[in-house]
Design an enzyme around this catalytic site. Sequence first.
Site, short mmCIF file in Angstrom:
data_model
loop_
_atom_site.label_atom_id
_atom_site.label_comp_id
_atom_site.label_asym_id
_atom_site.label_seq_id
_atom_site.Cartn_x
_atom_site.Cartn_y
_atom_site.Cartn_z
N GLU A 155 0.98 -1.16 -0.02
CA GLU A 155 -0.14 -0.01 0.13
C GLU A 155 0.81 1.30 -0.04
O GLU A 155 1.72 1.39 0.91
CB GLU A 155 -0.98 0.08 1.30
CG GLU A 155 -2.08 0.93 1.24
CD GLU A 155 -2.70 0.98 2.70
OE1 GLU A 155 -2.70 -0.13 3.20
OE2 GLU A 155 -3.31 2.15 2.88
N ASP B 262 -5.02 10.61 9.20
CA ASP B 262 -3.75 10.10 9.56
C ASP B 262 -3.37 10.75 10.96
O ASP B 262 -3.39 12.04 11.13
CB ASP B 262 -2.83 10.29 8.53
CG ASP B 262 -3.00 9.27 7.46
OD1 ASP B 262 -2.87 8.09 7.67
OD2 ASP B 262 -3.13 9.77 6.42
N TYR C 8 -11.40 -3.32 3.77
CA TYR C 8 -10.38 -2.73 4.74
C TYR C 8 -11.02 -2.46 5.92
O TYR C 8 -11.73 -1.47 6.01
CB TYR C 8 -9.47 -1.70 4.02
CG TYR C 8 -8.38 -0.94 5.05
CD1 TYR C 8 -8.35 -0.92 6.25
CD2 TYR C 8 -7.05 -0.84 4.31
CE1 TYR C 8 -7.40 -0.56 7.09
CE2 TYR C 8 -6.07 -0.08 5.24
CZ TYR C 8 -6.27 -0.04 6.52
OH TYR C 8 -5.13 0.42 7.18
#
Lengths: 294, 403
Positions: A69, A80, A195
């Site tokens: 990834e 993030d 995911y």
Amino acid sequence: MSAAIDTGNTGFGDTGRAADSGRLAAKFETLRREGRGGLVTFVTAGDPDYATSLRIVQGLPGAGADVIEIGMPFTDPMADGPSIQAASLRALRAGMTLRGTLKLVTEFRQTDAETPIILMGYYNPIYSYGVERFLTDARAAGVDGLIVVDLPPEEDGELCLPALAAGINFIRLATPTTDDKRLPTVLANTSGFVYYVSITGITGAATATEEAITEAVGRLRRHTDLPVAVGFGITTPAAAASVARLADAAVVGSAIVNRITANLDETGLAAPGLVDDVLAFVRTLSEGVRAARG
Amino acid sequence: MQRLNTYRSGPDEHGHFGIFGGRFVAETLMPLILDVEGAYNAAKVDPAFKAELRHYLTHYVGRPSPLYHAERLTARFGGAKVYFKRDELNHTGAHKINNCMGQILLARRMGKRRIIAETGAGQHGVATATVCALFDLPCTIYMGETDIERQKPNVFRMKLLGAEVKAVKSGARTLKDAMNEALRDWVTNVEDTFYIIGTVAGPHPYPAMVRDFQSVIGEEVREQMMSAEGRLPDSLVACIGGGSNAMGLFYPFLDEPTVKMVAVEAAGHGIETGAHAASLTGGRPGVLHGNRTYLLQDEDGQILEGHSISAGLDYPGIGPEHSWLHDVGRVEYVSATDNEALDAFQMCSRMEGIIPALEPAHALAAVIKLAPTLPKDHLLVMNMCGRGDKDIFTVADALGVKI
């Protein structure tokens, strides 16, 4: 909330989906044959510079990464944590662009035709590049899938449906807040794998319990036949092994990026030995994952 | 200019104003965003909610704010008759509390137990901390380190009000980064937390919801002008960072074809220098903070830092409805530099006895240019959306004065 969300293409069927590269399906088939969970490794493209980043990515399959990834750097990575935020800014300062990320994938593909590559990031650089042009160039570079954090199913017309039509998988994030009612909406146009974001939060923060992950993976499996990868908060070989026992793959990001950070000199440039140290860490993760179901 | 039957029908059910707006957020937030939308749609048609909001706006915020004829400035300009909508007289000193009051009542209806917000100049942070004190809810305010430095009085006010002020050290450490950090908090504490966004931006339903809560400004202007002059105003002028005070003033008049509207972006050191915060004048459409809108960005789609002497305008984006109103030509978007705003700041202080915030000083800078070109029977309303107490240190510094 409504499960019947207009994605701009309601009669979506096989006609809207072009054949993809097949690399992801082949990888998950191999993992099934080997009877183990996979390791998905994340690094940011161009962190801390293009050449070092390319060497890391080229070394990942040999170190045991099953799926790579690659983060597309963005100035404002809202999902993030500090590690990946800093990685993004380092890459941008070193001159990385979306075009540069695609070039890195192209170079990687010259020596590796099999390891699936997933690009992960935020929508604006892609929108700015031009969706159609991006998909054409990404496919040509050898990209197998996309994860775009700020494109929920409600915005599927933007990139998800065009990507599927261009033969690039669109991998959706499912989260602890995605309840049973919403899950079909999230899974509808997902391809490649799902995911599962194991915590509510940002990358590199908290860690979910094994019990919570077991329950979540079970719930996802009741709704989809796609492979399930689990990420966020997996920082050690033991944690990766534990997740690989429960899911089809474990995703490790911030912990790898932290190895990069630990190998920068005082000016923020790559110190000698950075690549080896990062790959050595990935090897320990991979050994953990491979031993998990042994 | 494109002619539409109405300019007041947006957004559509997906939160779009033309191509702008939308819901570009992480999946973790989506269920909550849909909950907020559902709760807001129910609240806005609930007479009990409207009555409660009206009660607090009247008795706590101090609405309606006056519509004041600025006689000396009008005489000086020698043109349009200039009125100020005095939203700087609201409790907490700016228009921001109109929206905070609406959102906190909604948060209470939704049973949320914790409030977060971002702030640039600190006005939204102070307004949020104020309503949190009023309703006894814990409150965390994200503020860029740069802004903390230049808005010290507001930081102290927030702390006095019981809020936790978290310094944001990422990026240029201003409003954009504060919003990133607030979103990171929200995605982590999604269960119990309500995010009070301070402007007409963010994912749907925020742009519409904040606009609706701010529309009290324009609704009052309509009534007050009818009673003062017996007719509608001819033009409306407001400054614009994210654009909430401008949307609040404009929205009730969008379908009045005789009412001209001018919004004033921050040109910083000048558009040509690149050091500005004028997203419409100097940006192009992109996606950030949950919506598609005009953004300051480079060729690669990386977001650029805005610059303005006014911390409240220092944001590289703008509310999506403004982007749409810009593209359809309903509102004219102009800009004013730091220096023009500083001049207007001083002129207003000396001639009207009103120390304006640096944000509306940008609006006044445009009025200074515009008013003299207009006939004496032209009724111009400028939104005096905040008072300048918070800015005296910045202004002293810019003027080379030691306090």
